[in-house]
Design an enzyme around this catalytic site. Structure first.
Site, PDB file in Angstrom:
ATOM      1  N   ASP A   8       0.855  -1.188   0.000  1.00 55.68           N
ATOM      2  CA  ASP A   8       0.000   0.000   0.000  1.00 55.68           C
ATOM      3  C   ASP A   8       0.898   1.248   0.000  1.00 55.68           C
ATOM      4  O   ASP A   8       2.133   1.141   0.086  1.00 55.68           O
ATOM      5  CB  ASP A   8      -0.921  -0.027   1.230  1.00 55.68           C
ATOM      6  CG  ASP A   8      -2.201   0.776   1.016  1.00 55.68           C
ATOM      7  OD1 ASP A   8      -2.315   1.506   0.019  1.00 55.68           O
ATOM      8  OD2 ASP A   8      -3.106   0.677   1.875  1.00 55.68           O
ATOM      9  N   GLU A  10      -0.171   4.644   1.662  1.00 54.42           N
ATOM     10  CA  GLU A  10      -0.348   5.660   2.711  1.00 54.42           C
ATOM     11  C   GLU A  10       0.680   5.531   3.835  1.00 54.42           C
ATOM     12  O   GLU A  10       1.019   6.522   4.492  1.00 54.42           O
ATOM     13  CB  GLU A  10      -1.760   5.586   3.298  1.00 54.42           C
ATOM     14  CG  GLU A  10      -2.850   6.082   2.373  1.00 54.42           C
ATOM     15  CD  GLU A  10      -3.387   4.997   1.454  1.00 54.42           C
ATOM     16  OE1 GLU A  10      -2.743   3.927   1.338  1.00 54.42           O
ATOM     17  OE2 GLU A  10      -4.445   5.226   0.856  1.00 54.42           O
ATOM     18  N   HIS A  59      -2.791  -0.329  -3.791  1.00 49.68           N
ATOM     19  CA  HIS A  59      -3.297   1.031  -3.526  1.00 49.68           C
ATOM     20  C   HIS A  59      -4.080   1.575  -4.719  1.00 49.68           C
ATOM     21  O   HIS A  59      -3.600   1.516  -5.859  1.00 49.68           O
ATOM     22  CB  HIS A  59      -2.124   1.963  -3.205  1.00 49.68           C
ATOM     23  CG  HIS A  59      -2.514   3.406  -3.095  1.00 49.68           C
ATOM     24  ND1 HIS A  59      -3.160   3.911  -1.992  1.00 49.68           N
ATOM     25  CD2 HIS A  59      -2.382   4.439  -3.963  1.00 49.68           C
ATOM     26  CE1 HIS A  59      -3.388   5.199  -2.178  1.00 49.68           C
ATOM     27  NE2 HIS A  59      -2.926   5.549  -3.378  1.00 49.68           N
ATOM     28  N   HIS A 103      -1.585   1.588   6.763  1.00 50.23           N
ATOM     29  CA  HIS A 103      -2.148   2.702   7.542  1.00 50.23           C
ATOM     30  C   HIS A 103      -3.201   2.166   8.497  1.00 50.23           C
ATOM     31  O   HIS A 103      -3.672   1.041   8.349  1.00 50.23           O
ATOM     32  CB  HIS A 103      -2.767   3.729   6.599  1.00 50.23           C
ATOM     33  CG  HIS A 103      -3.768   3.109   5.662  1.00 50.23           C
ATOM     34  ND1 HIS A 103      -5.071   2.849   6.032  1.00 50.23           N
ATOM     35  CD2 HIS A 103      -3.616   2.624   4.407  1.00 50.23           C
ATOM     36  CE1 HIS A 103      -5.678   2.266   5.021  1.00 50.23           C
ATOM     37  NE2 HIS A 103      -4.825   2.103   4.024  1.00 50.23           N
ATOM     38  N   HIS A 114      -8.025   5.106   7.040  1.00 48.60           N
ATOM     39  CA  HIS A 114      -9.292   4.716   6.412  1.00 48.60           C
ATOM     40  C   HIS A 114      -9.318   3.199   6.332  1.00 48.60           C
ATOM     41  O   HIS A 114      -8.305   2.545   6.606  1.00 48.60           O
ATOM     42  CB  HIS A 114      -9.436   5.337   5.014  1.00 48.60           C
ATOM     43  CG  HIS A 114      -8.423   4.834   4.039  1.00 48.60           C
ATOM     44  ND1 HIS A 114      -7.135   5.325   3.980  1.00 48.60           N
ATOM     45  CD2 HIS A 114      -8.476   3.848   3.111  1.00 48.60           C
ATOM     46  CE1 HIS A 114      -6.462   4.684   3.033  1.00 48.60           C
ATOM     47  NE2 HIS A 114      -7.251   3.776   2.505  1.00 48.60           N
ATOM     48  N   GLU A 133      -7.984  -2.403   7.531  1.00 48.49           N
ATOM     49  CA  GLU A 133      -7.362  -3.220   6.483  1.00 48.49           C
ATOM     50  C   GLU A 133      -6.382  -4.232   7.077  1.00 48.49           C
ATOM     51  O   GLU A 133      -6.331  -5.391   6.655  1.00 48.49           O
ATOM     52  CB  GLU A 133      -6.646  -2.308   5.479  1.00 48.49           C
ATOM     53  CG  GLU A 133      -7.610  -1.412   4.729  1.00 48.49           C
ATOM     54  CD  GLU A 133      -6.929  -0.434   3.792  1.00 48.49           C
ATOM     55  OE1 GLU A 133      -5.756  -0.656   3.428  1.00 48.49           O
ATOM     56  OE2 GLU A 133      -7.569   0.574   3.425  1.00 48.49           O
TER      57      GLU A 133
HETATM   58 ZN   LIG Z   1      -3.849   2.825  -0.089  1.00 50.18          ZN
END
Ligand SMILES: [Zn+2]
Length: 275
Positions: A8, A10, A59, A103, A114, A133
Site C-alpha cells: 500500500d 499511505e 493502492h 495505515h 481509512h 485493512e
Molecule cells: Zn492505499
C-alpha cells in the site's frame, strides 16, 4: 521459500498528504518512495533465501509500482478489479506474507487513516471485533495458513496490528502529528530498516503461535457500516446479506476468502452509488 507482499502507499515514509495518493507530481514522487520500500523488502527476502517473491500492488488503481525500479526476479500483480483486491492471489501456496505501506483503520488517529474506502466505509467488524485493512488482511492470510512475517507503516498502523497480533515483526517509518502531518524517516533510512527486517523475517519467521494471538474462527461474520444508507440500500440487494440497520450490512460465510471476495463486491457497489 515463497514470499507474498501486499503493498500500500499511505504508510510509506514521507507520505503525509492526500495530494501524494493520486495523480500529479507529488504522487509521482510518492510512488517512487513506495517502490523503493517494496524493493528493499524484496532484496531483504531474496538475500535471506526467498526463491520466489510476488508483490501485489494494493493502492487505489493498483498500478503504482514502478516496475523498472524493482529488483530482478520479482513479479508484480498490477491493476484492478481483481479477486481479493489488496490480498489478490493469497492462498496456501505461500510460505510468508509481508504487508508494506500500511495505515490505520477508519476513525483512528493514524495518518491518512481509512478502511479500504474513506468515502464509503465507516466501520468494519470481523466476528465482533473492530478491524481495519490490517486486521482483515492479516486474518485472511492466516486463514490461508500463511504466516505474516512483516508489517510496515506508520506507528498507529503498527500499533493496530500488534494489538490484534502480538509478536508480529514490524517497522514503523513515521509517527502522526495529525491526520495529515507526521515526523517521518527519510526514504533511505526507511528502506534500510525494511530490508533488514525482511531478511530477518525470512531467516527466522515468527513462531506461529506468537503471531496468531487473535485468529477468528469459522463461520466468519463481517459487519460493514457504510457512510450512507443509500450504499447499504444497494449492497442489500446482494444475496446472503442481512440489513441490520440503515447503514449496516452483515454477511456470514464458512470460508474467509469467500467473505473477503463478497466484501470486494460490496465496495464496488457502494462506490457506484456514492457518486
Ligand atoms: Zn492505499
Amino acid at each position: 521459500m515463497r514470499v507474498y507482499i501486499s503493498a500500500d502507499l499511505e504508510g510509506v515514509a514521507g507520505v503525509v498528504s492526500p495530494a501524494q495518493l493520486v495523480s500529479g507530481p507529488a504522487y509521482e514522487e510518492a510512488r517512487r518512495w513506495m517502490t523503493a520500500e517494496v524493493a528493499a523488502a524484496v532484496r531483504g527476502a531474496q538475500r535471506a533465501g526467498a526463491r520466489q517473491v510476488v508483490v501485489n500492488d494494493a493502492h487505489e488503481a493498483m498500478t503504482n509500482l514502478r516496475l523498472e525500479d524493482l529488483p530482478p526476479g520479482v513479479e508484480v500483480i498490477s491493476g484492478k478489479p481483481k479477486a481479493l483486491g489488496m490480498m489478490c492471489a493469497i492462498d496456501a501456496g505461500w510460505d510468508l506474507a509481508f504487508l508494506t505501506g500500511c495505515h490505520a483503520r477508519q476513525g483512528s488517529g493514524g495518518l491518512l487513516s481509512h478502511s479500504y474506502s474513506a468515502s464509503t466505509i465507516a466501520r468494519l467488524c470481523l466476528n465482533g471485533r473492530e478491524v481495519g485493512e490490517l486486521g482483515l488482511n492479516i486474518s485472511l492470510a492466516l486463514a490461508c495458513n500463511v504466516p505474516v512475517g512483516l508489517v510496515t507503516g506508520d506507528a498507529a498502523a503498527v500499533a493496530e496490528a500488534l494489538e490484534l497480533f502480538p509478536g508480529l515483526r514490524t517497522v514503523a517509518v513515521k509517527t502522526a502529528y495529525g491526520r495529515q502531518a507526521a515526523r517521518t524517516l527519510t526514504p533511505g533510512e526507511a528502506c534500510s530498516r525494511i530490508e533488514a527486517a525482511a531478511g530477518e523475517a525470512v531467516a527466522a519467521p515468527c513462531q506461529s503461535d506468537e503471531i496468531r494471538h487473535w485468529q477468528p474462527q469459522p463461520p466468519y461474520t463481517l459487519a460493514v457500516d457504510f457512510a450512507s444508507p443509500v450504499m447499504a440500500d444497494a449492497v442489500s440487494y446482494m444475496p446472503l446479506t442481512r440489513r441490520e440497520s440503515p447503514c449496516r450490512i452483515t454477511m456470514e460465510q464458512a470460508e474467509l476468502p469467500a467473505l473477503f471476495r463478497a466484501f470486494q463486491a460490496m465496495l464496488t457497489i457502494a462506490g457506484a452509488v456514492a457518486r
